[in-house]
Design an enzyme around this catalytic site. Structure first.
Site, PDB file in Angstrom:
ATOM      1  N   HIS A 217       4.872   5.752  11.537  1.00 24.16           N
ATOM      2  CA  HIS A 217       4.396   5.600  10.155  1.00 24.16           C
ATOM      3  C   HIS A 217       3.463   6.785   9.885  1.00 24.16           C
ATOM      4  CE1 HIS A 217       3.250   3.943   6.435  1.00 24.16           C
ATOM      5  NE2 HIS A 217       2.907   2.721   6.780  1.00 24.16           N
TER       6      HIS A 217
ATOM      7  N   LYS B 263      25.641  -3.526  -0.867  1.00 23.84           N
ATOM      8  CA  LYS B 263      27.121  -3.502  -0.893  1.00 23.84           C
ATOM      9  C   LYS B 263      27.669  -2.738   0.307  1.00 23.84           C
ATOM     10  CE  LYS B 263      26.673  -2.781  -5.818  1.00 23.84           C
ATOM     11  NZ  LYS B 263      26.752  -1.648  -6.758  1.00 23.84           N
TER      12      LYS B 263
ATOM     13  N   ARG C 293      11.134   3.822   3.352  1.00 23.20           N
ATOM     14  CA  ARG C 293      10.798   2.860   4.418  1.00 23.20           C
ATOM     15  C   ARG C 293      12.066   2.101   4.776  1.00 23.20           C
ATOM     16  NH1 ARG C 293       5.700  -1.143   4.565  1.00 23.20           N
ATOM     17  NH2 ARG C 293       4.768   0.844   5.146  1.00 23.20           N
TER      18      ARG C 293
ATOM     19  N   ARG D  20       0.796  -1.226   0.000  1.00 22.79           N
ATOM     20  CA  ARG D  20       0.000   0.000   0.000  1.00 22.79           C
ATOM     21  C   ARG D  20       0.828   1.274   0.000  1.00 22.79           C
ATOM     22  NH1 ARG D  20      -2.740  -3.913   1.718  1.00 22.79           N
ATOM     23  NH2 ARG D  20      -0.755  -4.430   2.609  1.00 22.79           N
ATOM     24  N   THR D  21       1.798   1.356   0.891  1.00 23.98           N
ATOM     25  CA  THR D  21       2.492   2.640   1.049  1.00 23.98           C
ATOM     26  C   THR D  21       3.260   2.985  -0.224  1.00 23.98           C
ATOM     27  OG1 THR D  21       2.675   2.101   3.382  1.00 23.98           O
ATOM     28  CG2 THR D  21       3.988   3.945   2.604  1.00 23.98           C
TER      29      THR D  21
HETATM   30  N1   CP Z   1      -0.321  -0.025   5.812  1.00 22.97           N
HETATM   31  C1   CP Z   1       0.883  -0.269   5.255  1.00 22.97           C
HETATM   32  O1   CP Z   1       1.899   0.337   5.608  1.00 22.97           O
HETATM   33  O2   CP Z   1       0.861  -1.248   4.312  1.00 22.97           O
HETATM   34  P1   CP Z   1       2.144  -1.732   3.488  1.00 22.97           P
HETATM   35  O3   CP Z   1       3.079  -2.388   4.475  1.00 22.97           O
HETATM   36  O4   CP Z   1       1.593  -2.693   2.468  1.00 22.97           O
HETATM   37  O5   CP Z   1       2.771  -0.514   2.884  1.00 22.97           O
END
Ligand code: CP
Length: 304
Positions: free
Chosen positions: A129, A80, A101, A51-52
């Protein structure tokens, strides 16, 4: 230059402004389809995501911009041994904004300190998040028409669930918000959150292991997955993973106006039989994630 590392960096006025922009995008997407023409978003994902990452990419495409990046550390020079700081210095030469991320808590903060372009934390370890929180706030706003006077039940892995940590912080700034924290004893929210947010702000909250007992009081039920990737011991994960499974039967005491949210992915904690319940809003939440990320990109790139 502004980054977004922690949701608490945004004022409630800035959040209101982004919810307003997202609402305008939902109503008139064609007005926004060229706003980021010529701009590039880099998605640097050192940890898995559906999703993100994809909502960031869809957001940039729908604003008329372009996207580059990687979806796993192994396909970048991190494999590396390249540092996060050097990675973002490099990517800043190719892109106008970065969504990152990383499994290490604080990595996006380190990246922001060295970056020449805005950095968005797209999830750092079990820590924060913020763009999921913006997604959750837009969803709550669209479902309830307010962010105050709400009782929110968080259920599942409240220890490692970074979306829970960010949303508790964000909601603690609104009037008359109460939390019911539903988890196994071993997966309660971290002490630092109790001290630094709940106690410091005199928030009303209860901790319980009883989901059905809490149900009747809730405006929002925020279900979460037990975060397998954060456990040190697989046996502990196996023992705790099915602590809560929301089924239609468990909703019998819930109000008609309840909204059921989940940041997703779900594993087992919401039965698919709940998906047809009109109170299940987690797939609407997925879509809201794209709109609020469009609003965030516009804000950080200072596009009118
Ligand atoms: N909600 C969320 O962060 O989903 P993903 O891990 O799929 O990005």
């Amino acid at each position: 230059m502004k980054h977004l590392i922690d949701i608490m960096e945004l004022t409630t006025e800035e959040i209101d402004e982004m919810i307003e922009t997202a609402t305008r995008i939902i109503e008139s997407p064609e007005e926004y389809s060229e706003r980021c023409r010529g701009k590039k978003l880099a998605t640097l994902f050192f940890e898995p995501s559906t999703r993100t990452r994809l909502s960031f990419e869809a957001a940039m495409y729908e604003l008329g911009g372009n996207v580059l990046g990687f979806s796993e550390a192994q396909s970048s020079s991190a494999a590396k041994g390249e540092s996060v700081a050097d990675t973002v210095r490099t990517v800043g030469a190719y892109a106008d904004i970065i969504a990152m991320r990383h499994p290490k808590e604080g990595a996006p903060l380190v990246a922001a300190a060295r970056s020449t372009v805005p950095v968005i934390n797209a999830g750092d370890g079990g820590h924060n998040h913020p763009t999921q929180t913006l997604t959750d706030l837009l969803t709550i706003w669209r479902e309830k028409g307010r962010l105050h006077d709400l009782t929110i039940g968080f259920c599942g892995d409240l220890k490692f669930g970074r979306t829970v940590h960010s949303l508790i912080g964000a909601m603690s700034r609104y009037e008359n918000v109460k939390f019911i924290l539903i988890s196994p004893e071993e997966l309660r929210i971290p002490e630092y959150l109790k001290k630094e947010v709940l106690d410091r702000k005199n928030m009303e909250y209860t901790e319980t292991t009883d989901l059905e007992g809490a149900m009747a009081d809730l405006d929002i039920l925020y279900m979460t997955r037990v975060q397998r990737e954060r456990f040190f011991n697989e046996q502990d994960y196996i023992r705790l993973k099915d602590s809560y499974i929301l089924t239609p039967d468990k909703l019998k005491n819930a109000g008609e106006e309840l909204s059921i949210l989940h940041p997703l992915p779900r594993v087992n904690e919401i039965s698919v039989a709940v998906d047809d319940d009109p109170r299940a809003k987690y797939f609407e939440q997925v879509l809201n994630g794209k709109f609020i990320r469009m609003a965030l990109i516009l804000k950080l790139l200072e596009v009118k």
